[in-house]
Design a protein around this motif. Structure first.
Motif, mmCIF file in Angstrom:
data_model
loop_
_atom_site.group_PDB
_atom_site.id
_atom_site.type_symbol
_atom_site.label_atom_id
_atom_site.label_comp_id
_atom_site.label_asym_id
_atom_site.label_seq_id
_atom_site.Cartn_x
_atom_site.Cartn_y
_atom_site.Cartn_z
ATOM 1 N N ARG A 1 -8.328 -40.649 -21.963
ATOM 2 C CA ARG A 1 -8.587 -39.742 -23.081
ATOM 3 C C ARG A 1 -10.070 -39.797 -23.435
ATOM 4 O O ARG A 1 -10.663 -40.875 -23.524
ATOM 5 N N ARG A 61 -13.412 -38.036 -25.902
ATOM 6 C CA ARG A 61 -13.743 -37.389 -27.169
ATOM 7 C C ARG A 61 -15.176 -36.882 -27.118
ATOM 8 O O ARG A 61 -16.087 -37.588 -26.686
ATOM 9 N N LYS A 75 -13.526 -33.607 -31.036
ATOM 10 C CA LYS A 75 -12.461 -32.986 -30.244
ATOM 11 C C LYS A 75 -12.068 -33.919 -29.106
ATOM 12 O O LYS A 75 -12.921 -34.445 -28.399
ATOM 13 N N GLU A 76 -10.744 -34.114 -28.912
ATOM 14 C CA GLU A 76 -10.264 -35.024 -27.876
ATOM 15 C C GLU A 76 -9.567 -34.264 -26.763
ATOM 16 O O GLU A 76 -8.949 -33.215 -27.008
#
Length: 265
Positions: free
Chosen positions: A229, A231, A244-245
């Motif tokens: 993940r 960002r 925003k990821e």
């Protein structure tokens, strides 16, 4: 480091549904000995619907005069002037791209190099090309299904190289996590962070049309099953803003790390 997207690592550092297909081999008469077979497969942990990925092994020592012409691929002047390694990886990447396009919708399309040094795809298609030592791949999809695709492959760094480059690639928070983690994971983590940020750039740049750099994104988490993940740490647009990821995935095989960032349509 790879030159897919025609961006060097230094330039980026300095500023900056599975398809369900079984692996399939094809070797039409137009394939040269330096790139003898194209494989449609999914080497990543999570399949994506309506996406085609084609890869190929290549050998610069087997490139011969006339290979580009026999493959019906016109190399740009910069490639014509380059060494055999660069010519072969370009040829292999474009062969993968053409086959991926053919499998996607039947079109025969070889992406040219645009003014921003990125591959030029049809307006209704998104795609990405990558290559590393002896291996190239291209991924394509319709923009109605996927707005952005960023694919990147890297040779796993040595520990010495990872330590040397970490300061250019990692944010302070990433560096802190690196230093707090086990030493034997350092090379993999730096390679992974580099590759994921390359993939992120290749997926987002065609959407926002703004350059951003290693310090403008951060790897939040990753796991051994190939999930990751990211960002953003910069405002690129109203949608793609600081904080925003995005999800990503990766795999490691034969000393190479492959990463993908895919943005739904």
């Amino acid at each position: 480091m790879t030159l897919d997207w025609e961006f060097t690592a230094n330039r980026f550092c300095a500023r900056r549904r599975g398809s369900g297909r079984m692996p399939g081999m094809t070797r039409p008469s137009t394939l040269p000995d330096c790139c003898p077979a194209l494989t449609a497969h999914w080497p990543l942990p999570h399949g994506l619907a309506d996406v085609v990925l084609v890869s190929s092994r290549f050998d610069p020592q087997k490139l011969i005069d006339g290979d580009f012409q026999r493959c019906l691929i016109e190399p740009p002047a910069s490639i014509q002037r380059s060494v055999a390694k660069r010519q072969t990886e370009f040829l292999a990447g474009r062969l993968c791209a053409r086959e991926a396009m053919r499998q996607l919708d039947g079109r025969s399309h070889v992406p040219l190099i645009g003014e921003d040094r990125a591959p030029v795809w049809p307006e209704d298609v998104t795609g990405s090309i990558t290559h590393s030592t002896g291996w190239a791949a291209a991924i394509v999809a319709r923009k109605a299904d996927w707005r952005g695709l960023g694919l990147d492959v890297e040779q796993l760094m040595s520990n010495e190289r990872a330590v040397r480059l970490a300061g250019e690639i990692l944010t302070p928070a990433e560096m802190q996590r690196l230093n707090a983690g086990p030493e034997h994971q350092a090379a993999t983590l730096v390679t992974l962070t580099f590759s994921l940020k390359e993939s992120l750039f290749k997926a987002l740049y065609p959407i926002v049309l703004k350059r951003f750099y290693f310090e403008d994104a951060e790897l939040l988490e990753w796991s051994d099953d190939g999930n990751a993940r990211l960002r953003l740490k910069i405002d690129l647009s109203a949608e793609w803003h600081n904080g925003k990821e995005l999800d990503a995935q990766f795999s490691v095989q034969d000393g190479q790390l492959l990463s993908l960032v895919a943005i739904r349509g």
